[in-house]
Design a protein around this motif. Sequence first.
Motif, mmCIF file in Angstrom:
data_model
loop_
_atom_site.group_PDB
_atom_site.id
_atom_site.type_symbol
_atom_site.label_atom_id
_atom_site.label_comp_id
_atom_site.label_asym_id
_atom_site.label_seq_id
_atom_site.Cartn_x
_atom_site.Cartn_y
_atom_site.Cartn_z
ATOM 1 N N GLY A 74 2.150 -14.411 5.957
ATOM 2 C CA GLY A 74 1.499 -13.104 5.928
ATOM 3 C C GLY A 74 1.969 -12.343 4.709
ATOM 4 O O GLY A 74 3.067 -12.576 4.209
ATOM 5 N N ILE A 75 1.124 -11.410 4.218
ATOM 6 C CA ILE A 75 1.513 -10.546 3.112
ATOM 7 C C ILE A 75 2.121 -11.329 1.965
ATOM 8 O O ILE A 75 3.312 -11.214 1.677
ATOM 9 C CB ILE A 75 2.547 -9.484 3.575
ATOM 10 C CG1 ILE A 75 2.085 -8.792 4.829
ATOM 11 C CG2 ILE A 75 2.833 -8.480 2.487
ATOM 12 C CD1 ILE A 75 1.206 -7.612 4.587
ATOM 13 N N ALA A 84 -2.810 -9.154 4.950
ATOM 14 C CA ALA A 84 -2.778 -9.251 6.410
ATOM 15 C C ALA A 84 -3.855 -8.319 6.965
ATOM 16 O O ALA A 84 -4.376 -7.471 6.233
ATOM 17 C CB ALA A 84 -1.402 -8.848 6.915
ATOM 18 N N PRO A 85 -4.200 -8.473 8.263
ATOM 19 C CA PRO A 85 -5.351 -7.725 8.785
ATOM 20 C C PRO A 85 -5.353 -6.212 8.501
ATOM 21 O O PRO A 85 -6.409 -5.686 8.137
ATOM 22 C CB PRO A 85 -5.306 -8.017 10.297
ATOM 23 C CG PRO A 85 -4.623 -9.332 10.401
ATOM 24 C CD PRO A 85 -3.646 -9.398 9.279
ATOM 25 N N PRO A 86 -4.239 -5.483 8.637
ATOM 26 C CA PRO A 86 -4.345 -4.037 8.391
ATOM 27 C C PRO A 86 -4.758 -3.710 6.957
ATOM 28 O O PRO A 86 -5.359 -2.661 6.716
ATOM 29 C CB PRO A 86 -2.932 -3.507 8.650
ATOM 30 C CG PRO A 86 -2.208 -4.590 9.348
ATOM 31 C CD PRO A 86 -2.877 -5.876 9.027
ATOM 32 N N ILE A 87 -4.448 -4.593 6.013
ATOM 33 C CA ILE A 87 -4.895 -4.370 4.633
ATOM 34 C C ILE A 87 -6.349 -4.792 4.509
ATOM 35 O O ILE A 87 -7.160 -4.103 3.880
ATOM 36 C CB ILE A 87 -3.955 -5.076 3.638
ATOM 37 C CG1 ILE A 87 -2.608 -4.335 3.656
ATOM 38 C CG2 ILE A 87 -4.560 -5.110 2.224
ATOM 39 C CD1 ILE A 87 -1.571 -4.818 2.705
ATOM 40 N N GLN A 88 -6.730 -5.885 5.183
ATOM 41 C CA GLN A 88 -8.140 -6.318 5.152
ATOM 42 C C GLN A 88 -9.059 -5.244 5.735
ATOM 43 O O GLN A 88 -10.238 -5.166 5.381
ATOM 44 C CB GLN A 88 -8.317 -7.618 5.951
ATOM 45 C CG GLN A 88 -7.604 -8.809 5.325
ATOM 46 C CD GLN A 88 -7.280 -9.897 6.338
ATOM 47 O OE1 GLN A 88 -7.779 -9.889 7.473
ATOM 48 N NE2 GLN A 88 -6.442 -10.841 5.941
ATOM 49 N N ASN A 89 -8.546 -4.427 6.645
ATOM 50 C CA ASN A 89 -9.366 -3.373 7.244
ATOM 51 C C ASN A 89 -9.765 -2.309 6.230
ATOM 52 O O ASN A 89 -10.743 -1.603 6.426
ATOM 53 C CB ASN A 89 -8.626 -2.707 8.408
ATOM 54 C CG ASN A 89 -8.586 -3.609 9.632
ATOM 55 O OD1 ASN A 89 -9.415 -4.502 9.782
ATOM 56 N ND2 ASN A 89 -7.616 -3.395 10.507
ATOM 57 N N THR A 104 -5.904 0.042 -1.635
ATOM 58 C CA THR A 104 -4.714 -0.734 -1.281
ATOM 59 C C THR A 104 -3.990 -1.287 -2.514
ATOM 60 O O THR A 104 -2.841 -1.676 -2.436
ATOM 61 C CB THR A 104 -5.037 -1.911 -0.333
ATOM 62 O OG1 THR A 104 -5.957 -2.790 -0.974
ATOM 63 C CG2 THR A 104 -5.627 -1.423 0.970
ATOM 64 N N ARG A 114 5.278 -17.303 2.502
ATOM 65 C CA ARG A 114 5.166 -16.755 3.858
ATOM 66 C C ARG A 114 3.704 -16.777 4.286
ATOM 67 O O ARG A 114 2.816 -16.709 3.444
ATOM 68 C CB ARG A 114 5.626 -15.290 3.878
ATOM 69 C CG ARG A 114 7.047 -15.097 3.462
ATOM 70 C CD ARG A 114 7.448 -13.667 3.690
ATOM 71 N NE ARG A 114 6.550 -12.720 3.009
ATOM 72 C CZ ARG A 114 6.653 -11.416 3.107
ATOM 73 N NH1 ARG A 114 7.585 -10.883 3.854
ATOM 74 N NH2 ARG A 114 5.848 -10.612 2.459
ATOM 75 N N PRO A 121 -6.102 -0.911 12.840
ATOM 76 C CA PRO A 121 -4.829 -0.631 12.169
ATOM 77 C C PRO A 121 -4.971 -0.590 10.647
ATOM 78 O O PRO A 121 -5.619 -1.468 10.069
ATOM 79 C CB PRO A 121 -3.925 -1.804 12.591
ATOM 80 C CG PRO A 121 -4.773 -2.769 13.321
ATOM 81 C CD PRO A 121 -6.091 -2.154 13.624
ATOM 82 N N VAL A 122 -4.386 0.426 10.045
ATOM 83 C CA VAL A 122 -4.364 0.522 8.573
ATOM 84 C C VAL A 122 -2.992 1.046 8.139
ATOM 85 O O VAL A 122 -2.230 1.560 8.945
ATOM 86 C CB VAL A 122 -5.468 1.479 8.021
ATOM 87 C CG1 VAL A 122 -6.849 1.001 8.418
ATOM 88 C CG2 VAL A 122 -5.230 2.913 8.478
ATOM 89 N N ILE A 180 -9.547 -13.899 4.745
ATOM 90 C CA ILE A 180 -8.519 -13.940 5.790
ATOM 91 C C ILE A 180 -7.130 -14.136 5.172
ATOM 92 O O ILE A 180 -6.132 -13.695 5.726
ATOM 93 C CB ILE A 180 -8.831 -15.067 6.809
ATOM 94 C CG1 ILE A 180 -10.064 -14.695 7.639
ATOM 95 C CG2 ILE A 180 -7.642 -15.340 7.728
ATOM 96 C CD1 ILE A 180 -10.513 -15.765 8.610
ATOM 97 N N LEU A 182 -0.810 3.916 2.255
ATOM 98 C CA LEU A 182 -1.729 3.598 1.148
ATOM 99 C C LEU A 182 -3.034 4.371 1.275
ATOM 100 O O LEU A 182 -3.959 4.159 0.498
ATOM 101 C CB LEU A 182 -2.048 2.094 1.114
ATOM 102 C CG LEU A 182 -0.899 1.121 0.916
ATOM 103 C CD1 LEU A 182 -1.424 -0.312 0.799
ATOM 104 C CD2 LEU A 182 -0.096 1.485 -0.321
ATOM 105 N N SER A 204 0.713 -10.086 11.824
ATOM 106 C CA SER A 204 1.309 -10.742 10.647
ATOM 107 C C SER A 204 1.564 -9.767 9.501
ATOM 108 O O SER A 204 2.274 -10.094 8.551
ATOM 109 C CB SER A 204 0.425 -11.904 10.168
ATOM 110 O OG SER A 204 -0.836 -11.411 9.745
ATOM 111 N N GLY A 205 1.009 -8.575 9.587
ATOM 112 C CA GLY A 205 1.276 -7.589 8.538
ATOM 113 C C GLY A 205 2.373 -6.608 8.923
ATOM 114 O O GLY A 205 2.588 -5.616 8.233
#
Lengths: 157, 332
Positions: free
Chosen positions: B233-234, B103-108, B35, B231, A57-58, B99, A62, A131-132
């Motif tokens: 997340g994010i 959140a994970p989609p941004i970490q990707n 990002t 929060r 997922p991205v 971590i 962006l 969580s995102g």
Amino acid sequence: MKRNVILRINNEEYTVLTKTNRTLLEVLREDLHLTGTKEGCGEGVCGSCTVLLDGRPVRSCLLLVTEAEGREIKTIEGLAKEGRLDPIQEAFIEHHAIQCGFCSPGMILTGYALLKENPRATEEEIRFAISGNICRCTGYVKIVEAIRSLSTSEGRR
Amino acid sequence: MRLPPFEIFEPKTKGGGFNLLNRYKGDIKVISGGTELVVLMKDGLLRPRYLMSLKNIKGLKGIRRKGRSLIIGCATPLEEIIKSREVKSLFPALVDACILVAAPPIQNRATIGGNILQDTRCIYYNQTEIFRNGLEPCLKGGGNLCRAIKGGKRCFSVYQSDIAPVLIAYDAKVKIESKGESKSMPIMELFTDKGEKPFTLEGDELLTEIEIPIPGNGGKGIVTYKKFRVRDGIEYPFASAAAMVSINGGGQENVVLVIGACGASPKRLSFSFSEGDTIEAKMGEILDGVDKKTVAIDNLALPGEYRKEMFKIMAKRAIKDAYDLIRKEKTL
Ligand SMILES: Cc1cc2nc3c(=O)[nH]c(=O)nc-3n(C[C@H](O)[C@H](O)[C@H](O)COP(=O)(O)OP(=O)(O)OC[C@H]3O[C@@H](n4cnc5c(N)ncnc54)[C@H](O)[C@@H]3O)c2cc1C
Ligand code: FES
Ligand code: FES
């Protein structure tokens, strides 16, 4: 400046003549009319624009469209096969995990990607994975339950 | 929200990239995960004429060993660092920090180089163009006033990377390359500590590698990281602390503390204690140091006064955790 950008989306190849200062989200929605992917915040915060890039997922809001070239893109339109919903889509319906539906494409794709990578995902792992993604309707419990229902971990409902 | 116009280059080699950066210095920005950059451009805070993508340049991604160091390529996504067994076993606090980013989609997508070089932030600056249009430009936006503090003569924007404090605690170095030049320096030297222009990096320079020394047998230190956010997340850190505690053969304890989100750069403090000192005595000295070195004003979503207290609390927790881990290792 315009140029041809070649995108692989849901196992099909598309050639789009576009200006290069555009995001993948804009091209998906405006040029290819794949409007299942939503724009919420447009700045990376909400997750409603989630697509899968090489299975992960991205944020498509962006991601410059040119950066997505040569990668495998999956949008919510790519989940159902031969008119049948994917089990994760069925699970969201069954568990009432969809209310207004705006977050659903992103939530479903995020859950789908998680279970592909980790079929035994626990509740904690599911909560971290989503969580995102912001949902303003459900309170998340039903969404977690829907994803959990397909996980093979112990203690699932 | 739309992006302003620009032309994008996608060089295939580092050399090609350095040529472009050299030719268009001042008008060109590097895009790694994008990002941060894409948000700044959508808000009209950056309008580079050219972008240079790192996506096709070989050798900028990945994690490898070189002698007694671990090298992480600038374009390595955080997700790859999080999943790396080697990083987890050698530098667990780096994984903890990755971590905690967004959140994970941004970490990707987000990369370690982009994380280190993210711009400083302020609620009066990081706003849409419509919001800012109603106001005179501030110091960071090329004007000459500060909107956060009336009469403020300098920019108080805040550096909020989660990863840089931990890299500083691990004594990491960065490799900076440009056309015909290459240098390596402690990551601390990247920072100007000025909100208007937070980095010493020039427009034609590329941060290519992060080098983290692998601790030797004698001086193994423990690093921990604590992030304060509202929060789970994010959320960027409102206050953070990385602590490195090491105990040498003679019983001397060294504590390095790095406070994040406390100004335009992370603040590094170091202390030495002998084994006999009580933890209370140590903490008193450490927290005094934190108080003196940090600044927080009302320019993030939480009040400065509150964040100022949180620097100390994060510091205390990071140090306590590090001591607990050392004790655990000793008894194992
Ligand atoms: C919703 C949201 C939440 C976020 N939360 C956090 C958070 O909690 N903690 C945190 O630390 N960050 C956070 N971020 C910021 C950002 O996502 C991360 O810092 C990320 O790691 C940036 O990496 P990138 O590769 O995407 O950078 P990019 O956007 O590609 O680049 C960032 C900057 O660095 C420059 N740059 C990048 N690579 C190089 C290089 N090799 N050499 C020279 N210049 C370079 C670019 O020109 C640009 O100015 C958040 C962002 C968003 C949108
Ligand atoms: S629209 Fe992309 S994260 Fe909100
Ligand atoms: S169902 Fe409405 S936002 Fe999630």
